[in-house]
Design a protein around this motif. Structure first.
Motif, PDB file in Angstrom:
ATOM      1  N   ALA A  87       0.817  -1.229   0.000  1.00 32.87           N
ATOM      2  CA  ALA A  87       0.000   0.000   0.000  1.00 32.87           C
ATOM      3  C   ALA A  87       0.845   1.272   0.000  1.00 32.87           C
ATOM      4  O   ALA A  87       0.465   2.276  -0.608  1.00 32.87           O
ATOM      5  N   ILE A  88       2.016   1.244   0.644  1.00 30.44           N
ATOM      6  CA  ILE A  88       2.833   2.464   0.715  1.00 30.44           C
ATOM      7  C   ILE A  88       3.547   2.769  -0.602  1.00 30.44           C
ATOM      8  O   ILE A  88       4.158   3.811  -0.739  1.00 30.44           O
ATOM      9  N   ARG A  89       3.443   1.856  -1.578  1.00 32.14           N
ATOM     10  CA  ARG A  89       4.071   2.086  -2.898  1.00 32.14           C
ATOM     11  C   ARG A  89       3.065   2.571  -3.922  1.00 32.14           C
ATOM     12  O   ARG A  89       3.377   2.654  -5.106  1.00 32.14           O
ATOM     13  N   SER A  90       1.837   2.838  -3.504  1.00 34.93           N
ATOM     14  CA  SER A  90       0.814   3.240  -4.475  1.00 34.93           C
ATOM     15  C   SER A  90       1.177   4.595  -5.079  1.00 34.93           C
ATOM     16  O   SER A  90       1.875   5.399  -4.459  1.00 34.93           O
ATOM     17  N   PRO A  91       0.688   4.842  -6.323  1.00 32.39           N
ATOM     18  CA  PRO A  91       0.974   6.135  -6.950  1.00 32.39           C
ATOM     19  C   PRO A  91       0.509   7.321  -6.097  1.00 32.39           C
ATOM     20  O   PRO A  91       1.175   8.354  -6.080  1.00 32.39           O
ATOM     21  N   ARG A 155      11.854   2.895 -12.848  1.00 33.93           N
ATOM     22  CA  ARG A 155      10.596   2.929 -12.092  1.00 33.93           C
ATOM     23  C   ARG A 155       9.454   2.340 -12.927  1.00 33.93           C
ATOM     24  O   ARG A 155       8.627   1.583 -12.420  1.00 33.93           O
ATOM     25  N   ALA A 156       9.430   2.665 -14.229  1.00 35.90           N
ATOM     26  CA  ALA A 156       8.373   2.178 -15.121  1.00 35.90           C
ATOM     27  C   ALA A 156       8.388   0.658 -15.172  1.00 35.90           C
ATOM     28  O   ALA A 156       7.339   0.004 -15.117  1.00 35.90           O
ATOM     29  N   LYS A 157       9.585   0.104 -15.252  1.00 39.61           N
ATOM     30  CA  LYS A 157       9.730  -1.344 -15.319  1.00 39.61           C
ATOM     31  C   LYS A 157       9.201  -1.977 -14.025  1.00 39.61           C
ATOM     32  O   LYS A 157       8.429  -2.939 -14.057  1.00 39.61           O
ATOM     33  N   GLU A 158       9.609  -1.386 -12.899  1.00 40.79           N
ATOM     34  CA  GLU A 158       9.177  -1.861 -11.587  1.00 40.79           C
ATOM     35  C   GLU A 158       7.656  -1.837 -11.460  1.00 40.79           C
ATOM     36  O   GLU A 158       7.038  -2.787 -10.999  1.00 40.79           O
ATOM     37  N   MET A 159       7.072  -0.695 -11.878  1.00 40.95           N
ATOM     38  CA  MET A 159       5.629  -0.532 -11.731  1.00 40.95           C
ATOM     39  C   MET A 159       4.860  -1.447 -12.670  1.00 40.95           C
ATOM     40  O   MET A 159       3.824  -1.996 -12.305  1.00 40.95           O
ATOM     41  N   ALA A 160       5.381  -1.624 -13.889  1.00 40.24           N
ATOM     42  CA  ALA A 160       4.740  -2.524 -14.847  1.00 40.24           C
ATOM     43  C   ALA A 160       4.707  -3.942 -14.283  1.00 40.24           C
ATOM     44  O   ALA A 160       3.709  -4.656 -14.411  1.00 40.24           O
ATOM     45  N   TYR A 164       0.843  -1.923 -12.644  1.00 42.93           N
ATOM     46  CA  TYR A 164       0.391  -0.557 -12.908  1.00 42.93           C
ATOM     47  C   TYR A 164       0.680  -0.196 -14.364  1.00 42.93           C
ATOM     48  O   TYR A 164       1.709  -0.570 -14.911  1.00 42.93           O
ATOM     49  N   THR A 165      -0.234   0.526 -15.004  1.00 42.91           N
ATOM     50  CA  THR A 165       0.074   1.027 -16.341  1.00 42.91           C
ATOM     51  C   THR A 165       0.807   2.352 -16.171  1.00 42.91           C
ATOM     52  O   THR A 165       0.423   3.176 -15.353  1.00 42.91           O
ATOM     53  N   VAL A 166       1.870   2.540 -16.934  1.00 39.02           N
ATOM     54  CA  VAL A 166       2.674   3.740 -16.741  1.00 39.02           C
ATOM     55  C   VAL A 166       2.889   4.506 -18.035  1.00 39.02           C
ATOM     56  O   VAL A 166       2.988   3.938 -19.114  1.00 39.02           O
ATOM     57  N   ASP A 167       2.933   5.808 -17.863  1.00 39.62           N
ATOM     58  CA  ASP A 167       3.220   6.693 -18.974  1.00 39.62           C
ATOM     59  C   ASP A 167       4.583   7.297 -18.657  1.00 39.62           C
ATOM     60  O   ASP A 167       4.752   8.019 -17.675  1.00 39.62           O
ATOM     61  N   ILE A 168       5.566   6.955 -19.468  1.00 40.14           N
ATOM     62  CA  ILE A 168       6.952   7.272 -19.150  1.00 40.14           C
ATOM     63  C   ILE A 168       7.214   8.783 -19.076  1.00 40.14           C
ATOM     64  O   ILE A 168       7.933   9.254 -18.193  1.00 40.14           O
TER      65      ILE A 168
END
Ligand code: C5P
Length: 221
Positions: A87-91, A155-160, A164-168
């Protein structure tokens, strides 16, 4: 005898936690993720609807909060006994944490707890102000950095991987904004300690960074 305490500071996404965990494992140190503590207070504030501009309320909240960092592969974070590791890693927490971390009262409380942990055992601690404020007499200090683009890519790789969908482009902007807030705040801004070893990890693998740190420690202790 003097305790070993190694400080690793640097901006968001520079790879501090990955590197610090591996160095901890190789050298038998306890890894302490201080960012997780600021994130835990932020999560609690968001859940309770505390006004993030109310420094006094945030300070009271931090004082009344129990945060436990359970060592291990997963690095479990307990907020008043509840497992909030994910939960503490949420956007949302990520977006708000640097505001909460800018409150002097919150920092005072968390820094005290961090110093206490470092007094109890040999540690490697990662954060923004470890070498400058928390452990000014650290055994060794490293300032780990990388370009904003490289950090956003990581970070994008980690979140993917977490779904999570990420916009670089958005991520680069967010990282730059968080860097700006962390570096320009009045209390304990993100700056390398005068005696920190600066390591730019752009284009380096995790193992290369870990080996660089360990060989530096071997040569200089
Ligand atoms: O390291 P991490 O990205 O999880 O930290 C989240 C935020 O917590 C940082 O952007 C910063 O605002 C704050 N922080 C801090 N001091 C620390 C560790 C984290 O201000 N020692």
């Amino acid at each position: 005898s003097q305790r070993v305490c190694i400080a690793i500071d640097g901006p968001a996404g520079a790879g501090k936690s990955t590197v610090a965990k591996l160095v901890a494992h190789r050298l038998g140190l306890l890894y302490i993720d201080t960012g997780a503590m600021y994130r835990a207070v932020t999560l609690k504030a968001l859940r309770r609807g505390v006004d993030l501009n109310d420094a006094a309320a945030l300070t009271e909240l931090a004082r009344a909060t129990n945060i436990q960092l359970i060592p291990g592969v997963r690095q479990t974070v307990l907020l008043d006994g509840e497992d909030v590791t994910e939960a503490i890693r949420s956007p949302e927490v990520t977006r708000c944490v640097s505001v909460v971390a800018g409150v002097a009262g919150v920092r005072e409380i968390l820094v005290d707890r961090q110093r206490q942990m470092a007094g109890e055992t040999d540690v490697i601690m990662d954060g923004r102000d470890i070498g400058t404020v928390v452990l000014p007499h650290a055994t060794a200090k490293f300032f780990l950095t990388a370009s904003a683009e490289e950090r956003a890519r990581r970070r994008a790789k980690e979140m993917a991987e977490k779904g999570y969908t990420v916009d670089i482009t958005g991520l680069i902007k967010e990282i730059q904004e968080r860097d700006y807030r962390d570096s320009h705040r009045k209390v304990s801004p993100l700056v390398p300690a005068a005696d920190a070893v600066i390591l730019d990890s752009s284009g380096m693998t995790v193992d290369e960074v870990v080996n660089r740190i360990i060989s530096w420690l071997e040569k200089n202790q």
